[in-house]
Design a protein around this motif. Sequence first.
Motif, short mmCIF file in Angstrom:
data_model
loop_
_atom_site.label_atom_id
_atom_site.label_comp_id
_atom_site.label_asym_id
_atom_site.label_seq_id
_atom_site.Cartn_x
_atom_site.Cartn_y
_atom_site.Cartn_z
N TYR A 154 22.07 36.82 -46.02
CA TYR A 154 21.11 36.97 -46.98
C TYR A 154 20.94 38.71 -47.00
N ASN A 213 23.80 40.09 -48.88
CA ASN A 213 23.62 39.61 -50.48
C ASN A 213 22.62 40.72 -50.86
N VAL A 271 23.07 43.02 -53.99
CA VAL A 271 22.56 42.78 -55.31
C VAL A 271 21.25 43.97 -55.71
N SER A 311 18.14 43.26 -55.80
CA SER A 311 17.07 42.77 -56.67
C SER A 311 15.89 42.27 -55.85
N THR A 356 14.28 39.65 -56.35
CA THR A 356 14.48 38.03 -55.90
C THR A 356 15.11 38.04 -54.81
N SER A 357 16.40 38.85 -54.72
CA SER A 357 17.12 38.77 -53.52
C SER A 357 16.55 39.11 -52.26
N VAL A 393 13.98 36.40 -50.92
CA VAL A 393 14.90 35.43 -50.26
C VAL A 393 15.22 35.99 -48.98
N LEU A 452 9.80 32.32 -50.86
CA LEU A 452 10.71 31.40 -51.49
C LEU A 452 10.02 30.89 -52.80
N ARG A 480 10.01 33.86 -60.05
CA ARG A 480 10.81 34.83 -60.78
C ARG A 480 11.93 34.55 -61.57
N ILE A 481 12.76 33.57 -61.02
CA ILE A 481 13.90 33.02 -61.58
C ILE A 481 13.40 32.15 -62.75
N LYS A 530 12.69 33.93 -65.81
CA LYS A 530 13.60 34.91 -66.60
C LYS A 530 14.17 34.18 -67.77
N GLU A 574 20.32 35.07 -62.18
CA GLU A 574 19.43 35.38 -61.16
C GLU A 574 19.21 34.81 -60.02
N ALA A 618 20.07 35.89 -56.40
CA ALA A 618 19.35 35.88 -55.43
C ALA A 618 19.63 35.03 -54.09
#
Lengths: 216, 88
Positions: free
Chosen positions: A152, A155, A159, A161, A163-164, A167, A205, A211-212, A215, B81, B85
Amino acid sequence: MLNIYLPRPEWFFGVDTTLEAFAGIIALLIAFVSYKLYRSTNERSYKYFLASFVLLGGSFLSRSVADAFLGKFFNVSPNIIGLVFFGGYVGHIFLALAAYLLLIASTYKIEDKRLLVMMFLLLVPGLVFSASYFLSFYVLSSILLLFITWAYSQNYRKVRSVTSALVFGAFILLTLAQPLFILDMRSNIWYVFAHAVQAFAYLMLLAALLRILLKR
Amino acid sequence: MKRTKIDIIYDMLKAIQDKGGTIIPTHLLYKSNLSHQRMKLYLEELKEKKLLIEGHEKDKLVYKLTDEGLGFLKNFKQLKEFTEAFGL
């Protein structure tokens, strides 16, 4: 020797049950969203991910029930309490390990199921024949979560972001929580800290999930 | 930034949606910005996943958006997203 009992402060009975149920529900929510998105794409990578969070949800709910019985919230005989406690914790341990393995398969894109079966079969004897289930479980979980957190982190670097980042942060905390549960052997207060760290991880989480979902 | 797989699928399905739900292969090739070979591979996968179907109109081969394909387009932002994520 069977040793899965975690000493804890008296006042924390019920709080731990609630926090574990909370973690279980969030894991199942993530699994539910993952399932909806899997139906849109039929992508195989979502399958392992979905399965891992279903197992994780089941794992925490199993432990929550076990702790609820230990906390004597149900008026049943000590034999039943012992049975439910044992079953609940064994369920928690095996479901969590299976979940972490599937999450490793998902994050490292491991396609070969035989590898996963082999990894699980390697973990099980180590656990079953150990002197302390809970000590072995937390050591194995720490190792598996370390690798998941590393994936992660990669990741997040790719990415970048929010959100990432949530996580990634959540899994750092989950990894940290495991050795804190081991420290419980020295002092009860570590059990409280471990639960607090774990609960905060699941809050992160949940924040990522919200947030997801928002969207559009 | 390099397009991911779901970006490409989105571009293809969006191209069909923008054409009223039906598109001929040549237009899809142009709109999706893929080579003929890659487009063929993606089309096979999209058909398998029932995100689009093959049809014929006035003896011409066409591709039509399915309800599942519409669902994908609707959920695309959430899907992207979520995928990013959790590194899927």
